[in-house]
Design a protein around this motif. Sequence first.
Motif, mmCIF file in Angstrom:
data_model
loop_
_atom_site.group_PDB
_atom_site.id
_atom_site.type_symbol
_atom_site.label_atom_id
_atom_site.label_comp_id
_atom_site.label_asym_id
_atom_site.label_seq_id
_atom_site.Cartn_x
_atom_site.Cartn_y
_atom_site.Cartn_z
ATOM 1 N N SER A 1 0.809 -1.218 0.000
ATOM 2 C CA SER A 1 0.000 0.000 0.000
ATOM 3 C C SER A 1 0.844 1.271 0.000
ATOM 4 O O SER A 1 1.315 1.719 1.048
ATOM 5 C CB SER A 1 -0.917 0.014 1.234
ATOM 6 O OG SER A 1 -1.690 -1.161 1.303
ATOM 7 N N GLN B 1 1.206 5.261 0.108
ATOM 8 C CA GLN B 1 0.352 6.197 0.843
ATOM 9 C C GLN B 1 0.854 7.633 0.727
ATOM 10 O O GLN B 1 2.061 7.884 0.738
ATOM 11 C CB GLN B 1 0.288 5.805 2.325
ATOM 12 C CG GLN B 1 -0.388 4.483 2.590
ATOM 13 C CD GLN B 1 -0.220 4.022 4.019
ATOM 14 O OE1 GLN B 1 0.316 4.742 4.869
ATOM 15 N NE2 GLN B 1 -0.675 2.816 4.300
ATOM 16 N N SER C 1 0.228 11.117 2.958
ATOM 17 C CA SER C 1 -0.289 11.433 4.295
ATOM 18 C C SER C 1 -0.292 12.924 4.577
ATOM 19 O O SER C 1 0.555 13.678 4.088
ATOM 20 C CB SER C 1 0.537 10.713 5.371
ATOM 21 O OG SER C 1 1.884 11.174 5.369
ATOM 22 N N LEU D 1 -3.712 11.485 8.678
ATOM 23 C CA LEU D 1 -4.697 10.860 7.799
ATOM 24 C C LEU D 1 -3.973 10.513 6.513
ATOM 25 O O LEU D 1 -3.193 11.323 5.998
ATOM 26 C CB LEU D 1 -5.863 11.812 7.520
ATOM 27 C CG LEU D 1 -6.673 12.269 8.727
ATOM 28 C CD1 LEU D 1 -7.665 13.354 8.325
ATOM 29 C CD2 LEU D 1 -7.406 11.088 9.366
ATOM 30 N N SER D 2 -4.213 9.319 5.965
ATOM 31 C CA SER D 2 -3.462 8.900 4.792
ATOM 32 C C SER D 2 -4.281 7.965 3.923
ATOM 33 O O SER D 2 -5.277 7.379 4.361
ATOM 34 C CB SER D 2 -2.155 8.210 5.213
ATOM 35 O OG SER D 2 -2.423 7.040 5.973
ATOM 36 N N GLY D 3 -3.830 7.819 2.675
ATOM 37 C CA GLY D 3 -4.504 6.916 1.756
ATOM 38 C C GLY D 3 -3.691 6.728 0.501
ATOM 39 O O GLY D 3 -2.724 7.462 0.246
ATOM 40 N N LEU E 1 -7.830 0.193 -2.610
ATOM 41 C CA LEU E 1 -7.752 1.556 -2.090
ATOM 42 C C LEU E 1 -7.653 1.471 -0.579
ATOM 43 O O LEU E 1 -8.526 0.908 0.085
ATOM 44 C CB LEU E 1 -8.995 2.344 -2.487
ATOM 45 C CG LEU E 1 -9.125 3.756 -1.896
ATOM 46 C CD1 LEU E 1 -8.029 4.663 -2.446
ATOM 47 C CD2 LEU E 1 -10.513 4.329 -2.176
ATOM 48 N N ASN E 2 -6.544 1.997 -0.022
ATOM 49 C CA ASN E 2 -6.392 2.011 1.438
ATOM 50 C C ASN E 2 -6.552 3.429 1.952
ATOM 51 O O ASN E 2 -6.089 4.391 1.334
ATOM 52 C CB ASN E 2 -5.043 1.418 1.852
ATOM 53 C CG ASN E 2 -3.879 2.370 1.597
ATOM 54 O OD1 ASN E 2 -3.522 3.188 2.451
ATOM 55 N ND2 ASN E 2 -3.280 2.277 0.401
ATOM 56 N N TYR E 3 -7.228 3.567 3.088
ATOM 57 C CA TYR E 3 -7.412 4.880 3.705
ATOM 58 C C TYR E 3 -7.589 4.686 5.210
ATOM 59 O O TYR E 3 -8.096 3.663 5.669
ATOM 60 C CB TYR E 3 -8.614 5.611 3.122
ATOM 61 C CG TYR E 3 -9.912 4.839 3.165
ATOM 62 C CD1 TYR E 3 -10.817 4.999 4.209
ATOM 63 C CD2 TYR E 3 -10.242 3.936 2.150
ATOM 64 C CE1 TYR E 3 -12.016 4.290 4.250
ATOM 65 C CE2 TYR E 3 -11.426 3.222 2.174
ATOM 66 C CZ TYR E 3 -12.306 3.410 3.223
ATOM 67 O OH TYR E 3 -13.493 2.702 3.257
ATOM 68 N N ARG F 1 -6.851 1.157 9.509
ATOM 69 C CA ARG F 1 -6.840 1.267 8.048
ATOM 70 C C ARG F 1 -7.943 0.411 7.431
ATOM 71 O O ARG F 1 -8.231 -0.699 7.884
ATOM 72 C CB ARG F 1 -5.478 0.814 7.501
ATOM 73 C CG ARG F 1 -5.266 1.187 6.040
ATOM 74 C CD ARG F 1 -3.822 1.551 5.814
ATOM 75 N NE ARG F 1 -3.417 2.639 6.718
ATOM 76 C CZ ARG F 1 -3.564 3.932 6.440
ATOM 77 N NH1 ARG F 1 -4.090 4.307 5.284
ATOM 78 N NH2 ARG F 1 -3.190 4.846 7.311
#
Length: 222
Positions: free
Chosen positions: A128, A130, A132, A144-146, A170-172, A191
């Motif tokens: 993943s 990211q 942030s 906060l991240s994605g 999609l990671n968030y 997450r």
Amino acid sequence: MTMVDRNRFVRAICIAVLLVTWFLSSAPVLAQEEIALPIDRFVTDVRGSLALFGQNRQFASTRGLNTSMTPRIGLGFEVGAHAYLYRWRVITIGVGGTVHKSVGTKGVIQAESPAKAPAIRANFFAISPQLSLNFGSRDGWSYLSGGLGSSTLGLYPAGTEHNTRYTRALNYGGGARWFTSDHVAFSLDLRFYALTPLPRTNLQPGSPRITLAVFNIGASFR
């Protein structure tokens, strides 16, 4: 409570924990922003993971399983690295990525009695990248991240050979780090992984759209 309602309830609880954590870690830091030192340039993470697989009926049925047979949770680990490139007022922008793996098993593995129902294993793996947004100072910050990465999710009888396909994920989420010494911090992260559906092939079953939640807790190093 139906399965859909239960999943929504679990997701709401996870989001509430994330928001409370972000608020508690950010409020005192933001109040001292004028005298606080900026976040260091580089951090690595090593964490243990609790994965909430849930019990997706469509995912299980395409593999000849009933949801009551599938594991709800799994244990694993996550490692990651992040660089912090630019600071604007109270926000520091960072880039990085994580590698996650977790496994859950339901039932008892019967090594000497194959006639009995086998244990069912769920296996999740994700890479993943990211981006942030970080709020805080050198000794502690929330974020906060994605990002968009790749993952695999398998569900199969334990002890059998299996093949899983990669899909986009999609990671968030978000979390916080609190440094208790010059080099080591207590770290936590919540997450969500939204997995893209996969079509059925001649060799493998398809997969619906699935969202997993993973809670990570461990240490960060700088």
